[in-house]
Design a protein around this motif. Sequence first.
Motif, mmCIF file in Angstrom:
data_model
loop_
_atom_site.group_PDB
_atom_site.id
_atom_site.type_symbol
_atom_site.label_atom_id
_atom_site.label_comp_id
_atom_site.label_asym_id
_atom_site.label_seq_id
_atom_site.Cartn_x
_atom_site.Cartn_y
_atom_site.Cartn_z
ATOM 1 N N ASP A 1 0.977 -1.188 -0.045
ATOM 2 C CA ASP A 1 -0.013 0.049 -0.177
ATOM 3 C C ASP A 1 0.743 1.286 0.086
ATOM 4 O OD1 ASP A 1 -2.861 -0.567 -0.143
ATOM 5 O OD2 ASP A 1 -2.876 -1.573 1.612
ATOM 6 N N ALA A 2 1.777 1.035 0.767
ATOM 7 C CA ALA A 2 2.769 2.405 0.710
ATOM 8 C C ALA A 2 3.396 2.739 -0.820
ATOM 9 C CB ALA A 2 4.087 2.158 1.518
ATOM 10 N N ILE A 3 3.931 1.599 -1.668
ATOM 11 C CA ILE A 3 4.284 1.440 -2.796
ATOM 12 C C ILE A 3 3.164 1.998 -3.776
ATOM 13 C CG2 ILE A 3 5.169 0.227 -4.857
ATOM 14 C CD1 ILE A 3 6.402 -1.747 -2.761
ATOM 15 N N LEU A 4 2.125 1.676 -3.640
ATOM 16 C CA LEU A 4 0.789 2.195 -4.434
ATOM 17 C C LEU A 4 0.773 3.516 -4.483
ATOM 18 C CD1 LEU A 4 -1.444 -0.976 -4.015
ATOM 19 C CD2 LEU A 4 -0.078 -0.570 -5.947
ATOM 20 N N VAL A 5 0.752 3.937 -3.107
ATOM 21 C CA VAL A 5 0.527 5.570 -3.014
ATOM 22 C C VAL A 5 1.681 6.435 -3.633
ATOM 23 C CG1 VAL A 5 0.867 7.439 -1.145
ATOM 24 C CG2 VAL A 5 -0.874 5.484 -0.771
ATOM 25 N N GLU A 6 2.736 5.795 -3.658
ATOM 26 C CA GLU A 6 3.978 6.501 -4.345
ATOM 27 C C GLU A 6 3.659 6.561 -5.812
ATOM 28 O OE1 GLU A 6 6.193 8.529 -2.914
ATOM 29 O OE2 GLU A 6 5.058 7.870 -1.086
ATOM 30 N N LYS A 7 3.096 5.641 -6.337
ATOM 31 C CA LYS A 7 2.940 5.370 -7.658
ATOM 32 C C LYS A 7 1.743 6.448 -7.762
ATOM 33 C CE LYS A 7 5.684 2.073 -8.718
ATOM 34 N NZ LYS A 7 6.737 2.100 -9.792
ATOM 35 N N SER A 8 0.716 6.537 -7.105
ATOM 36 C CA SER A 8 -0.420 7.301 -7.752
ATOM 37 C C SER A 8 0.124 8.803 -7.483
ATOM 38 C CB SER A 8 -1.563 6.943 -6.791
ATOM 39 O OG SER A 8 -2.098 6.237 -6.854
ATOM 40 N N LYS A 9 0.932 9.246 -6.574
ATOM 41 C CA LYS A 9 1.511 10.544 -6.325
ATOM 42 C C LYS A 9 2.313 10.900 -7.397
ATOM 43 C CE LYS A 9 3.289 11.572 -2.385
ATOM 44 N NZ LYS A 9 4.098 11.240 -1.014
ATOM 45 N N ASP A 10 3.138 10.056 -8.174
ATOM 46 C CA ASP A 10 3.967 10.300 -9.172
ATOM 47 C C ASP A 10 2.990 10.448 -10.558
ATOM 48 O OD1 ASP A 10 6.504 10.261 -10.738
ATOM 49 O OD2 ASP A 10 5.579 8.604 -11.465
ATOM 50 N N TRP A 11 2.267 9.529 -10.578
ATOM 51 C CA TRP A 11 1.220 9.661 -11.938
ATOM 52 C C TRP A 11 0.393 11.050 -11.836
ATOM 53 C CZ3 TRP A 11 -3.918 9.938 -12.999
ATOM 54 C CH2 TRP A 11 -4.355 9.682 -14.264
ATOM 55 N N LEU A 12 -0.014 11.576 -10.568
ATOM 56 C CA LEU A 12 -0.873 12.825 -10.335
ATOM 57 C C LEU A 12 0.150 13.929 -10.698
ATOM 58 C CD1 LEU A 12 -2.797 12.031 -7.201
ATOM 59 C CD2 LEU A 12 -3.787 12.392 -9.455
ATOM 60 N N SER A 13 1.380 13.761 -10.553
ATOM 61 C CA SER A 13 2.410 14.852 -10.568
ATOM 62 C C SER A 13 2.456 15.129 -12.113
ATOM 63 C CB SER A 13 3.576 14.827 -9.905
ATOM 64 O OG SER A 13 3.600 14.721 -8.317
ATOM 65 N N ARG A 14 2.616 13.933 -12.622
ATOM 66 C CA ARG A 14 2.975 14.049 -14.174
ATOM 67 C C ARG A 14 1.564 14.445 -14.871
ATOM 68 N NH1 ARG A 14 3.536 8.415 -16.030
ATOM 69 N NH2 ARG A 14 3.455 7.494 -13.741
ATOM 70 N N GLN A 15 0.618 14.186 -14.512
ATOM 71 C CA GLN A 15 -0.766 14.803 -14.925
ATOM 72 C C GLN A 15 -0.852 16.151 -15.091
ATOM 73 O OE1 GLN A 15 -1.457 12.468 -16.996
ATOM 74 N NE2 GLN A 15 -0.255 11.345 -15.905
#
Length: 459
Positions: A182-196
Amino acid sequence: MSSDPSRPNIILILADNLGWGELGCYGGGLLRGAATPRIDEFAQQGLLLQNFNVESDCVPTRSALMSGRHPIRTGCLQSVPAGLPQGLTRWEKLLPEILTEVGYISAHHGKWHLGDIPGRYPSDRGFDEWYGIPRTTDESQFTSALGFVPEEVEMPYIMKGRAGSPSENVCVYDLKMRREIDAILVEKSKDWLSRQAEARRPFFLYHPLVHLHFPTLPHTDFEGITGNGEFADSMAEMDFRVGQILDHLDTLEEPIRQNTIVIFASDNGPEFRPPYRGTAGPWTGTYHTAMEGSLRVPCIVRWENRVPANVVSNEIIHITDLFSTILDLAGASTLIPRDRHIDGIVQTNFLFNPLTRKSPRQGFLFYIKNELRAIKWRDWKLHFVYEPKVNQSSGHLESPYLFNTTRDPKEETDILAYNTWVLQPMLKMRAAFDVSLKEEPQKTATNGIGGIADSKSVL
C-alpha cells in the motif's frame, strides 16, 4: 489535469473489505482500536452515504463498478483461483475505456481482480498504465504456507503495464510485500498525479487499496502503533495512505484540486476470518452473505463547491451507479452502451442536492453467484435464503423472510405476515429483472464456478 468543470478530474479510492462500522465517521474509529482522522476529516468535506450498497464478493463488486452491470449479467460471479478463466470479457465496455473516448487519461494502482491473462489486464482495458496485483491478497500467504508446492500453482506477482505493451511481473507477492504494497501504491499514484499536472488532460485515477483484506498486516512503520493488534494497525495505516493521496492533491494547482472529484468507498462488507474479523457496526453479516452488513459499506464523495460538505444521507445508492454517474459527470453519458442492460442509475442530481433530492434508485436484486438471495426496496428487505453468517444458510425459504431495516437493522424479526403488501413492488422488480435477463442471457462460466466464455469476445 482539467480545470473545466464539465470535464472534472476523478479519483476513486476503493478499500478492500472495509466494514460499515470500522471508520470513525461511521461510528468506529477508536472503538475499533484505531482512530481514522484523515478519512473522518474527508467525510466532513463531502457527502457521507449510509446506504451505499455493493455485491457479495471482490470480483462481483469490481465487475459491477467497471461495467455498470450486475455480475449475474457478466458472469463475474465470484473470486476463483489463478489458472481458471476469470474476469470481464472484451465485449463488456469498461469505465476507463469509455472515459478514453472523451479525452481522459487513466491509471490503476492497486488490486485489479478482473482478469489475469493478456487482454484482460488493466492496461488492456482502458487504463494507460497500471501497477499492482492482478488477483487477490490471500495469495501473499502462498510462499510461507507449510507444504507449499510452487511447481503446482501459479506464483502470485506484483505486476505493471502500459497500454499497447505487454504487462510484466515486478516481484513475487509474498508476506513481506503484503506489508509494503500500500505504501508503494501511494507513491505510484502521487508520481502519476504529478505527471498529469503538466498534461492538461482530465484524468481518472483508480486506486484500489489492498487494506483491509486478509492477511491484514500493517507496514512495518505501523506495527504496534495502536497497541490493539495488526488489524487496528492496518486501519491506522489505511487512514494514513488515504491522507497521503489527499495531501498530494492539495499540492497541485488550486483550480485543479477544486475540479477534482474524490470518491472513497469499500468493495465489500467486513472480513469474517479470525484474527482479522471486522465489523459492520449496527448491521448483521459480512461479505458472502445477503445481510445488510454485506450490502452496506462506506462511501464518501467530495467535490468542492459542487457536492455539499458535511452532509449525511441514507438514500439508496448501488455500486453500479458509480459507473453511470462518473460517466455523466465526465460528459460521457451519451457513450453509455445502449446494446445491453446497464443497471447503474445516474445519481448526479442527487449528489449535487442531497438535502432536497431523493436518490432515483428504489432498490435492487441481490444475487450470490447464480442464486437470488434477497430483494431490497426502500426500507424493506426480502430474503429468499437467510444466512446471517457465512456457511450458516437456511437454504431456500418456502416463505421468505421480510425485515424493515430501519426498525430492525439486525434483520432478526420476520414481519412478512403483517406486511404482504410489500411483495407487490418487490416482485414486480424481480419480474422486470427476469425479463431483462431473458433478453440478454448471462455469460456462461466455462469452469462452473467463475470465468466467462462468450461468443461476442475473443478473450
